[in-house]
Design a protein around this motif. Structure first.
Motif, short mmCIF file in Angstrom:
data_model
loop_
_atom_site.label_atom_id
_atom_site.label_comp_id
_atom_site.label_asym_id
_atom_site.label_seq_id
_atom_site.Cartn_x
_atom_site.Cartn_y
_atom_site.Cartn_z
N UNK A 1 0.85 -1.18 0.00
CA UNK A 1 0.00 0.00 0.00
C UNK A 1 0.89 1.23 0.00
N UNK A 2 0.57 2.16 -0.84
CA UNK A 2 1.33 3.40 -0.95
C UNK A 2 0.89 4.35 0.17
N UNK A 3 1.86 4.82 0.93
CA UNK A 3 1.55 5.69 2.08
C UNK A 3 0.84 6.97 1.65
N UNK A 4 1.14 7.46 0.45
CA UNK A 4 0.50 8.69 -0.02
C UNK A 4 -0.97 8.49 -0.33
N UNK A 5 -1.39 7.24 -0.54
CA UNK A 5 -2.78 6.96 -0.89
C UNK A 5 -3.56 6.34 0.26
N UNK A 6 -2.95 6.20 1.41
CA UNK A 6 -3.64 5.62 2.56
C UNK A 6 -4.70 6.60 3.05
N UNK A 7 -5.90 6.08 3.24
CA UNK A 7 -7.01 6.92 3.69
C UNK A 7 -6.70 7.54 5.04
N UNK A 8 -6.96 8.82 5.16
CA UNK A 8 -6.78 9.52 6.43
C UNK A 8 -8.13 9.66 7.09
N UNK A 9 -8.23 9.14 8.29
CA UNK A 9 -9.46 9.25 9.07
C UNK A 9 -9.08 9.58 10.50
N UNK A 10 -9.88 10.39 11.18
CA UNK A 10 -9.54 10.80 12.54
C UNK A 10 -9.28 9.63 13.48
N UNK A 11 -10.04 8.55 13.35
CA UNK A 11 -9.83 7.42 14.25
C UNK A 11 -8.48 6.75 14.02
N UNK A 12 -7.96 6.81 12.79
CA UNK A 12 -6.63 6.25 12.53
C UNK A 12 -5.56 7.10 13.21
N UNK A 13 -5.73 8.41 13.15
CA UNK A 13 -4.78 9.31 13.82
C UNK A 13 -4.81 9.09 15.33
N UNK A 14 -5.99 8.93 15.88
CA UNK A 14 -6.12 8.71 17.32
C UNK A 14 -5.47 7.39 17.73
N UNK A 15 -5.68 6.35 16.95
CA UNK A 15 -5.06 5.05 17.24
C UNK A 15 -3.54 5.17 17.16
N UNK A 16 -3.04 5.81 16.11
CA UNK A 16 -1.60 5.95 15.95
C UNK A 16 -0.98 6.74 17.10
N UNK A 17 -1.66 7.80 17.54
CA UNK A 17 -1.15 8.60 18.66
C UNK A 17 -1.11 7.77 19.94
N UNK A 18 -2.15 6.97 20.17
CA UNK A 18 -2.18 6.11 21.36
C UNK A 18 -1.07 5.07 21.29
N UNK A 19 -0.90 4.43 20.14
CA UNK A 19 0.18 3.44 19.99
C UNK A 19 1.56 4.08 20.19
N UNK A 20 1.76 5.25 19.61
CA UNK A 20 3.05 5.93 19.76
C UNK A 20 3.32 6.27 21.22
N UNK A 21 2.30 6.72 21.93
CA UNK A 21 2.46 7.04 23.36
C UNK A 21 2.82 5.78 24.16
N UNK A 22 2.12 4.68 23.88
CA UNK A 22 2.40 3.42 24.59
C UNK A 22 3.81 2.92 24.29
N UNK A 23 4.20 2.98 23.03
CA UNK A 23 5.54 2.53 22.66
C UNK A 23 6.61 3.40 23.31
N UNK A 24 6.40 4.70 23.32
CA UNK A 24 7.36 5.60 23.94
C UNK A 24 7.48 5.33 25.44
N UNK A 25 6.36 5.08 26.09
CA UNK A 25 6.38 4.83 27.53
C UNK A 25 7.05 3.51 27.86
N UNK A 26 6.81 2.50 27.06
CA UNK A 26 7.34 1.16 27.36
C UNK A 26 8.75 0.92 26.84
N UNK A 27 9.07 1.53 25.70
CA UNK A 27 10.32 1.18 25.03
C UNK A 27 11.22 2.37 24.73
#
Length: 69
Positions: A1-27
């Motif tokens: 999948x081409x990153x430039x064509x990946x659908x942008x939706x608010x829930x995807x941004x929220x999930x990514x932010x939550x995952x990034x926060x968890x990864x930063x806290x744990x690792x």
């Protein structure tokens, strides 16, 4: 999948932010740190969208990231 064509939706941004926060806290994901993050799941479950949005979130936070398939 081409990153430039990946659908942008608010829930995807929220999930990514939550995952990034968890990864930063744990690792300690921080600028200059190198990590490999694997995402697994069934076909069509959203792995590419999750990976792409997570990479975008890291980039926005100053952490270089790439998505490999």
């Amino acid at each position: 999948m081409n990153a430039d064509r990946t659908a942008l939706r608010p829930e995807y941004d929220a999930l990514a932010a939550t995952l990034a926060d968890l990864l930063a806290a744990r690792h300690g994901v921080a600028p200059g740190a190198r990590r490999v993050i694997g995402i697994a799941g069934e076909s069509g479950s959203g792995k590419s969208i999750t990976a792409t949005n997570l990479a975008r979130t890291f980039a926005a936070r100053g952490v270089p990231a790439a998505v490999l398939h």
